[in-house]
Write a protein that holds these residues in place. Structure first.
Motif, mmCIF file in Angstrom:
data_model
loop_
_atom_site.group_PDB
_atom_site.id
_atom_site.type_symbol
_atom_site.label_atom_id
_atom_site.label_comp_id
_atom_site.label_asym_id
_atom_site.label_seq_id
_atom_site.Cartn_x
_atom_site.Cartn_y
_atom_site.Cartn_z
ATOM 1 N N ILE A 1 -15.308 52.058 25.112
ATOM 2 C CA ILE A 1 -16.760 51.962 24.933
ATOM 3 C C ILE A 1 -17.363 51.074 26.012
ATOM 4 C CG2 ILE A 1 -18.564 51.042 23.413
ATOM 5 C CD1 ILE A 1 -16.775 52.028 21.030
ATOM 6 N N GLU A 2 -16.721 49.941 26.294
ATOM 7 C CA GLU A 2 -17.229 49.026 27.327
ATOM 8 C C GLU A 2 -17.209 49.679 28.711
ATOM 9 O OE1 GLU A 2 -18.872 46.137 27.094
ATOM 10 O OE2 GLU A 2 -18.794 46.656 24.965
ATOM 11 N N LYS A 3 -16.166 50.448 29.007
ATOM 12 C CA LYS A 3 -16.104 51.162 30.291
ATOM 13 C C LYS A 3 -17.302 52.090 30.441
ATOM 14 C CE LYS A 3 -11.088 51.580 30.914
ATOM 15 N NZ LYS A 3 -9.974 52.552 30.950
ATOM 16 N N ARG A 4 -17.608 52.809 29.398
ATOM 17 C CA ARG A 4 -18.721 53.749 29.462
ATOM 18 C C ARG A 4 -20.065 53.027 29.540
ATOM 19 N NH1 ARG A 4 -14.393 56.048 27.778
ATOM 20 N NH2 ARG A 4 -14.030 58.287 27.940
ATOM 21 N N LYS A 5 -20.172 51.907 28.854
ATOM 22 C CA LYS A 5 -21.415 51.127 28.944
ATOM 23 C C LYS A 5 -21.633 50.622 30.372
ATOM 24 C CE LYS A 5 -21.995 49.539 24.198
ATOM 25 N NZ LYS A 5 -22.088 48.362 23.315
#
Length: 123
Positions: A60-64
């Motif tokens: 999720i953090e990568k995509r954010k």
């Protein structure tokens, strides 16, 4: 003899290419947001498994981060004046070399400049 050499492809920013790039960024951002939503949904299913929770949170953090990068690119695109050259990609090209060629000249960076899908210049 033939060798591979890296060639940079640059795009001259026009009104239509600016619109196309903005649409590409918008679609990319929407895709990343959908992926985040899907990951959040999956995350709710694995609440008990800390290892999986951690992996989902990393994804999720990568995509954010990618969303932030895409938003920054959209902002920069608004600022850029028409006629600016944008680096689009790098390709490998085959170059003929022979005895007596100037090596330094052959190894200079090669660039292809495109405007609205038409090659304008080869440098």
């Amino acid at each position: 003899m033939k060798i591979l050499h890296q060639v940079t492809v640059k795009q001259i920013l026009t009104e239509s290419s600016k619109t196309n790039l903005m649409e590409k960024f918008r679609l990319q951002k929407e895709r990343l947001e959908r992926e985040c939503d899907q990951l959040y949904f999956q995350l709710k299913k694995v609440k008990g498994n800390q290892l999986l929770v951690s992996q989902y949170q990393k994804e999720i953090e990568k995509r954010k981060e990618k969303i932030k990068t895409t938003e920054f690119q959209m902002e920069q695109l608004h600022i850029l004046p028409l006629g600016s050259e944008l680096k689009e990609k790098e390709l490998n090209a085959i170059i003929d070399i022979s005895v007596g060629d100037n090596w330094d000249e052959l190894m200079n960076e090669k660039t292809i400049v495109i405007k609205d899908g038409i090659i304008q210049d080869i440098r």
